[in-house]
Design a protein around this motif. Structure first.
Motif, mmCIF file in Angstrom:
data_model
loop_
_atom_site.group_PDB
_atom_site.id
_atom_site.type_symbol
_atom_site.label_atom_id
_atom_site.label_comp_id
_atom_site.label_asym_id
_atom_site.label_seq_id
_atom_site.Cartn_x
_atom_site.Cartn_y
_atom_site.Cartn_z
ATOM 1 N N GLU A 92 0.819 -1.173 0.198
ATOM 2 C CA GLU A 92 0.020 0.142 -0.046
ATOM 3 C C GLU A 92 1.076 1.035 0.037
ATOM 4 O O GLU A 92 2.030 1.185 0.267
ATOM 5 C CB GLU A 92 -0.858 -0.159 1.066
ATOM 6 C CG GLU A 92 -0.166 -0.298 2.562
ATOM 7 C CD GLU A 92 -1.117 0.208 3.753
ATOM 8 O OE1 GLU A 92 -1.132 1.282 3.985
ATOM 9 O OE2 GLU A 92 -1.763 -0.626 4.287
ATOM 10 N N PRO A 93 0.242 2.427 -0.342
ATOM 11 C CA PRO A 93 1.228 3.564 -0.747
ATOM 12 C C PRO A 93 2.033 3.989 0.465
ATOM 13 O O PRO A 93 3.445 4.215 0.320
ATOM 14 C CB PRO A 93 0.177 4.671 -0.995
ATOM 15 C CG PRO A 93 -1.023 3.851 -1.411
ATOM 16 C CD PRO A 93 -1.220 2.688 -0.662
ATOM 17 N N LEU A 94 1.509 3.937 1.747
ATOM 18 C CA LEU A 94 2.307 4.347 2.791
ATOM 19 C C LEU A 94 3.278 3.699 3.000
ATOM 20 O O LEU A 94 4.724 4.056 3.500
ATOM 21 C CB LEU A 94 1.313 4.815 4.342
ATOM 22 C CG LEU A 94 2.139 5.129 5.211
ATOM 23 C CD1 LEU A 94 2.660 6.591 5.030
ATOM 24 C CD2 LEU A 94 1.170 5.327 6.429
ATOM 25 N N ILE A 95 3.207 2.205 3.156
ATOM 26 C CA ILE A 95 4.347 1.397 3.433
ATOM 27 C C ILE A 95 5.326 1.319 2.426
ATOM 28 O O ILE A 95 6.767 1.333 2.596
ATOM 29 C CB ILE A 95 3.813 0.099 3.493
ATOM 30 C CG1 ILE A 95 2.959 -0.166 4.744
ATOM 31 C CG2 ILE A 95 4.735 -0.969 3.868
ATOM 32 C CD1 ILE A 95 2.170 -1.366 4.913
ATOM 33 N N ALA A 96 4.957 1.588 1.096
ATOM 34 C CA ALA A 96 5.693 1.708 -0.075
ATOM 35 C C ALA A 96 6.873 2.971 0.060
ATOM 36 O O ALA A 96 7.866 2.898 -0.070
ATOM 37 C CB ALA A 96 4.968 1.745 -1.338
ATOM 38 N N CYS A 97 6.099 4.034 0.772
ATOM 39 C CA CYS A 97 6.812 5.383 0.669
ATOM 40 C C CYS A 97 7.924 5.051 2.045
ATOM 41 O O CYS A 97 9.226 5.588 1.701
ATOM 42 C CB CYS A 97 6.035 6.445 1.176
ATOM 43 S SG CYS A 97 5.139 7.007 -0.102
ATOM 44 N N GLU A 98 7.511 4.394 3.066
ATOM 45 C CA GLU A 98 8.596 4.234 4.179
ATOM 46 C C GLU A 98 9.739 3.341 3.681
ATOM 47 O O GLU A 98 10.801 3.600 3.821
ATOM 48 C CB GLU A 98 7.892 3.601 5.218
ATOM 49 C CG GLU A 98 6.898 4.612 6.106
ATOM 50 C CD GLU A 98 6.135 4.016 7.018
ATOM 51 O OE1 GLU A 98 5.292 4.668 7.814
ATOM 52 O OE2 GLU A 98 6.054 2.726 7.194
ATOM 53 N N ASN A 99 9.439 2.279 2.934
ATOM 54 C CA ASN A 99 10.300 1.590 2.691
ATOM 55 C C ASN A 99 11.275 2.132 1.510
ATOM 56 O O ASN A 99 12.597 1.957 1.447
ATOM 57 C CB ASN A 99 9.739 0.269 1.905
ATOM 58 C CG ASN A 99 9.427 -0.768 3.108
ATOM 59 O OD1 ASN A 99 10.259 -0.941 3.989
ATOM 60 N ND2 ASN A 99 8.103 -1.468 3.028
ATOM 61 N N ALA A 100 10.709 2.851 0.433
ATOM 62 C CA ALA A 100 11.397 3.379 -0.675
ATOM 63 C C ALA A 100 12.371 4.581 0.094
ATOM 64 O O ALA A 100 13.507 4.487 -0.610
ATOM 65 C CB ALA A 100 10.563 3.929 -1.642
ATOM 66 N N ALA A 101 11.912 5.035 1.179
ATOM 67 C CA ALA A 101 12.784 6.100 1.614
ATOM 68 C C ALA A 101 14.168 5.399 2.120
ATOM 69 O O ALA A 101 15.238 6.036 2.255
ATOM 70 C CB ALA A 101 12.192 6.711 2.817
ATOM 71 N N GLU A 102 14.023 4.216 2.583
ATOM 72 C CA GLU A 102 15.108 3.538 3.081
ATOM 73 C C GLU A 102 16.184 3.483 1.906
ATOM 74 O O GLU A 102 17.525 3.386 1.762
ATOM 75 C CB GLU A 102 14.964 1.944 3.476
ATOM 76 C CG GLU A 102 14.333 1.783 4.741
ATOM 77 C CD GLU A 102 15.447 2.041 5.862
ATOM 78 O OE1 GLU A 102 16.485 1.843 5.812
ATOM 79 O OE2 GLU A 102 15.025 2.866 6.770
ATOM 80 N N LEU A 103 15.687 3.045 0.724
ATOM 81 C CA LEU A 103 16.410 2.988 -0.504
ATOM 82 C C LEU A 103 17.077 4.250 -0.785
ATOM 83 O O LEU A 103 18.291 4.356 -1.333
ATOM 84 C CB LEU A 103 15.885 2.295 -1.801
ATOM 85 C CG LEU A 103 15.098 0.912 -1.339
ATOM 86 C CD1 LEU A 103 14.462 0.150 -2.533
ATOM 87 C CD2 LEU A 103 16.154 -0.216 -0.606
ATOM 88 N N MET A 104 16.213 5.293 -0.868
ATOM 89 C CA MET A 104 16.898 6.610 -1.132
ATOM 90 C C MET A 104 17.969 7.004 -0.358
ATOM 91 O O MET A 104 18.858 7.497 -0.732
ATOM 92 C CB MET A 104 15.636 7.704 -1.112
ATOM 93 C CG MET A 104 14.470 7.205 -2.097
ATOM 94 S SD MET A 104 14.980 7.331 -3.996
ATOM 95 C CE MET A 104 15.108 9.095 -4.269
ATOM 96 N N ARG A 105 17.687 6.641 1.157
ATOM 97 C CA ARG A 105 18.700 7.204 1.872
ATOM 98 C C ARG A 105 19.979 6.347 1.703
ATOM 99 O O ARG A 105 21.043 6.852 1.970
ATOM 100 C CB ARG A 105 18.326 6.785 3.371
ATOM 101 C CG ARG A 105 17.459 7.830 3.830
ATOM 102 C CD ARG A 105 17.034 7.510 5.345
ATOM 103 N NE ARG A 105 15.581 7.850 5.765
ATOM 104 C CZ ARG A 105 14.465 7.264 6.058
ATOM 105 N NH1 ARG A 105 14.822 5.796 6.057
ATOM 106 N NH2 ARG A 105 13.519 7.877 6.152
#
Ligand code: KIV
Ligand code: NA
Length: 264
Positions: A92-105
């Motif tokens: 779902e979108p929120l979980i995706a954003c949190e996980n994607a943030a890990e990869l961006m960091r």
């Protein structure tokens, strides 16, 4: 070589210049690939297979992709780097954003997710949060247990049209790049023609805007496994640099993929 960005990739598509991409998982190969002129490096969840020896990408975790993204970034500060969102990290979108943030960091410039128009809200949410998205359609390895194997997709007209529709929906949602995997050449062309954003193919014929291969496959690492859509560039190029340069050159010249690497 300075970093190509999304605008640079778009320009290549508009100018009819082929985009080159390879998977990379560590700093040494990332550096070499970047020096040889590969435009895009992908930390694929294929690392589950080629690094961990698993038989699918399903067990790969966000921490593992983040770790390899850090390694790749350390070796190639100027490369354009895409990191795969692993299985069940974007339900779902929120979980995706949190996980994607890990990869961006960890150093990614963009994240990639597998799926069609059911990801529209997720792609919108990521893009709004400042996370560029590469979508991935056709064969979806994370869904191998549903599909029942690694099979060519989009072979009949209805499923080919469905792929075009998914691609258009993902582009409209904000995806800035699209990977298409294991589809007939004419479907790869149809999707690339229908979209403004660049389309990068693997086993998708020579008409897409660019090509990507798993690095281990194009180096012919596994004697028992050389998929139809790949080629042993190390055998041809004689050295690591020779292999990667040959790949880049053959993609630019439209020599790779040749008909024997394509599905129809
Ligand atoms: O994980 C991977 O290596 C990929 C490429 C095959 C596109 O997703
Ligand atoms: Na992947």
């Amino acid at each position: 070589m300075s970093r190509i960005r999304t605008a640079g990739l778009l320009k290549k598509k508009r100018n009819g210049e082929k985009i080159t991409a390879l998977t990379a998982y560590d700093s040494s190969f990332a550096k070499l690939f970047h020096e040889c002129g590969v435009d895009v490096l992908l930390i694929g969840d294929s690392l589950g297979m080629v690094l961990q020896g698993l038989d699918s990408t399903v067990p790969v975790t966000i921490d593992e992709v983040a770790y390899h993204t850090r390694c790749v970034r350390a070796g190639s500060s100027d490369a354009f780097v895409i990191a795969d969102m692993p299985f069940m990290t974007y339900p779902e979108p929120l979980i995706a954003c949190e996980n994607a943030a890990e990869l961006m960091r960890a150093g990614a410039n963009m994240v990639k997710l597998e799926g069609g128009d059911w990801l529209v809200e997720t792609v919108q949410a990521l893009t709004r949060q400042g996370i560029p998205v590469c979508a991935h359609i056709g064969l979806l390895p994370q869904s191998v247990n549903v599909i029942g194997g690694y099979k060519v997709q989009g072979r009949d007209e209805a499923s080919a049209q469905a792929l075009v529709d998914h691609a258009l929906a993902l582009e409209a949602a904000g995806a800035q790049l699209l990977v298409v995997e294991c589809i007939p050449t004419h479907v790869g062309k149809r999707i690339s023609d229908a979209l403004n954003i660049p389309v990068i193919g693997i086993g998708a014929g020579k008409e897409t805007d660019g090509q990507i291969l798993v690095m281990h496959d194009m180096l012919g690492m596994n004697a028992d496994y050389l998929p139809k859509f790949t080629k042993d560039f190390l055998a041809q190029g004689g050295s690591l640099r020779g292999a990667v340069s040959a790949y880049v050159e053959e993609v630019h010249q439209g020599k790779f993929p040749a008909p024997e690497h394509c599905f129809d």
